[in-house]
Write a protein that holds these residues in place. Structure first.
Motif, PDB file in Angstrom:
ATOM      1  N   ARG A 275       1.541  -8.983   5.276  1.00 38.97           N
ATOM      2  CA  ARG A 275       2.672  -8.124   4.915  1.00 38.97           C
ATOM      3  C   ARG A 275       3.444  -8.719   3.732  1.00 38.97           C
ATOM      4  O   ARG A 275       3.885  -8.002   2.836  1.00 38.97           O
ATOM      5  N   ALA A 278       1.903  -7.826   0.456  1.00 38.03           N
ATOM      6  CA  ALA A 278       2.263  -6.491  -0.018  1.00 38.03           C
ATOM      7  C   ALA A 278       3.664  -6.497  -0.623  1.00 38.03           C
ATOM      8  O   ALA A 278       3.908  -5.870  -1.667  1.00 38.03           O
ATOM      9  N   SER A 301       0.080   0.931   4.049  1.00 41.56           N
ATOM     10  CA  SER A 301      -0.663  -0.134   3.357  1.00 41.56           C
ATOM     11  C   SER A 301      -2.076  -0.220   3.934  1.00 41.56           C
ATOM     12  O   SER A 301      -3.045  -0.435   3.212  1.00 41.56           O
ATOM     13  N   ASN A 312      -2.150  -4.280   0.838  1.00 38.74           N
ATOM     14  CA  ASN A 312      -1.956  -3.356  -0.278  1.00 38.74           C
ATOM     15  C   ASN A 312      -0.543  -2.786  -0.284  1.00 38.74           C
ATOM     16  O   ASN A 312       0.143  -2.787   0.737  1.00 38.74           O
ATOM     17  N   ARG A 313      -0.153  -2.245  -1.427  1.00 37.07           N
ATOM     18  CA  ARG A 313       1.111  -1.528  -1.485  1.00 37.07           C
ATOM     19  C   ARG A 313       0.980  -0.226  -0.703  1.00 37.07           C
ATOM     20  O   ARG A 313      -0.107   0.323  -0.531  1.00 37.07           O
ATOM     21  N   ASP A 314       2.098   0.263  -0.234  1.00 35.78           N
ATOM     22  CA  ASP A 314       2.192   1.510   0.532  1.00 35.78           C
ATOM     23  C   ASP A 314       1.442   2.637  -0.193  1.00 35.78           C
ATOM     24  O   ASP A 314       1.648   2.872  -1.382  1.00 35.78           O
TER      25      ASP A 314
END
Length: 343
Positions: A275, A278, A301, A312-314
């Motif tokens: 987390r 991200a 994500s 990953n990003r949202d």
């Protein structure tokens, strides 16, 4: 869930570092558990409670059980139903198993809840069917005396139980829905019902900082503050991850909840590290809106990585930015021209 395991889950819930416990009974359809299940819930809570707690039941609203509803009301369980919008939207999104409309049955059942409880919560699932009808939805909710409601976007993912690309939202769809909803709500004089997502974003923009909220996807407190437990005791950081082994925290039959959600637990450490990765991506991009979305939702994500991890990003990052930018622009304009604000 076996009643002995249920009792153990409730006991463990009261032995974490948190100052309050919120029990949310969901599913599937939580009414199917039956009244004996919830009698055990109340019995166990009374036996083990050592701090404040609340109960919420999130139901489809389709099943009517007068005895169970009366029991919930008597024992201060807040009931919330899913109403996706006007008849054409809801019946399209949520037909019965035989393909029949469901809304009128749900409204009839909801009326009994309101009669007994005085109110009834509402959640709306957003699909492409909702876009362009945001004003109609607000008017419909107003007619039902709904004061506040959550909007949950339906995003396509191969791991979903329901997989339908035709109704899934893109980033542009997401932005369109919330911008349209904001405009419709504002044009109606910002009266009830209040869309909770819109209200939270506005308050964050006005304050210039993140605020305490109940918007799950903007919460930023998933890990160590929330746990989803399925009937066999397996546990996950969120109901959306249930059944995904890589997101499992363990089983409450083997390990106490306080240990499963501890930031020192190996599994939790890994999830927090992912987390953090991200979040670092958001910080590296120097995003101005991190205080609003708390770097987005871990589940989105997860979708962005095609179900591999949460680094990953949202998935909805671009759509959310469009919403934030639009609402920020409107607020700046109104601040410069207060005469535009209707009384």
């Amino acid at each position: 869930m076996d009643l002995r395991l249920l009792d153990e889950a409730i006991r463990q819930s009261f032995h974490t570092h948190h100052v309050k416990v919120v029990f949310e009974w969901t599913g599937g359809e939580p009414f199917l558990a039956g009244i004996d299940f919830y009698k055990q819930v109340v019995k166990s809570q009374r036996k083990h409670a050592n701090k404040k707690f609340t109960n919420t039941v999130q139901t489809s609203g389709y099943l009517f059980n007068k005895e169970l509803i009366d029991f919930f009301v008597k024992n201060d369980f807040h009931i919330s139903v899913t109403i996706d919008g006007t008849k054409d939207i809801h019946d399209f999104n949520r037909p019965t198993a035989t393909g029949k409309p469901s809304l009128q049955t749900i409204l009839n059942n909801r009326n009994y809840v309101v009669k007994k409880q005085g109110s009834c919560g509402a959640i709306v699932t957003i699909t492409k069917r909702n876009i362009g009808k945001e004003g109609q939805i607000l008017d419909f909710y107003h007619s039902l005396s709904i004061n506040y409601f959550h909007s949950n976007p339906y995003i396509y993912f191969e791991g979903n139980l329901v997989r339908d690309k035709k109704i899934a939202l893109s980033n542009k769809d997401y932005a369109s829905y919330f911008i349209n909803q904001f405009n419709a709500w504002f044009e109606r004089g910002r009266k009830l019902p209040t869309p909770k997502t819109i209200d939270y974003i506005l308050r964050c923009i006005a304050a210039g900082t993140g605020l305490s909220n109940t918007i799950c996807t903007y919460g930023g407190k998933c890990f160590t503050g929330f746990i989803a437990i399925v009937p066999n005791g397996d546990s996950y950081p969120c109901p959306k991850f249930t059944g995904t082994q890589t997101m499992s925290l363990g089983n409450i039959g083997d390990t106490e909840i306080s240990d499963l959600i501890s930031d020192k637990a190996p599994r939790m450490k890994k999830l927090i590290a992912d987390r953090t990765s991200a979040i670092n991506k958001c910080e590296k991009s120097k995003c101005r809106y991190m205080h609003i979305c708390n770097s987005g939702c871990p589940y989105y994500s997860f979708i962005a990585s095609k179900g591999k991890h949460i680094r990953n990003r949202d998935y909805l990052c671009n759509g959310k930015k469009m919403v934030f930018q639009y609402m920020e622009g409107v607020m700046m304009t109104l601040k410069s021209h207060p005469e535009l604000v209707s009384h």
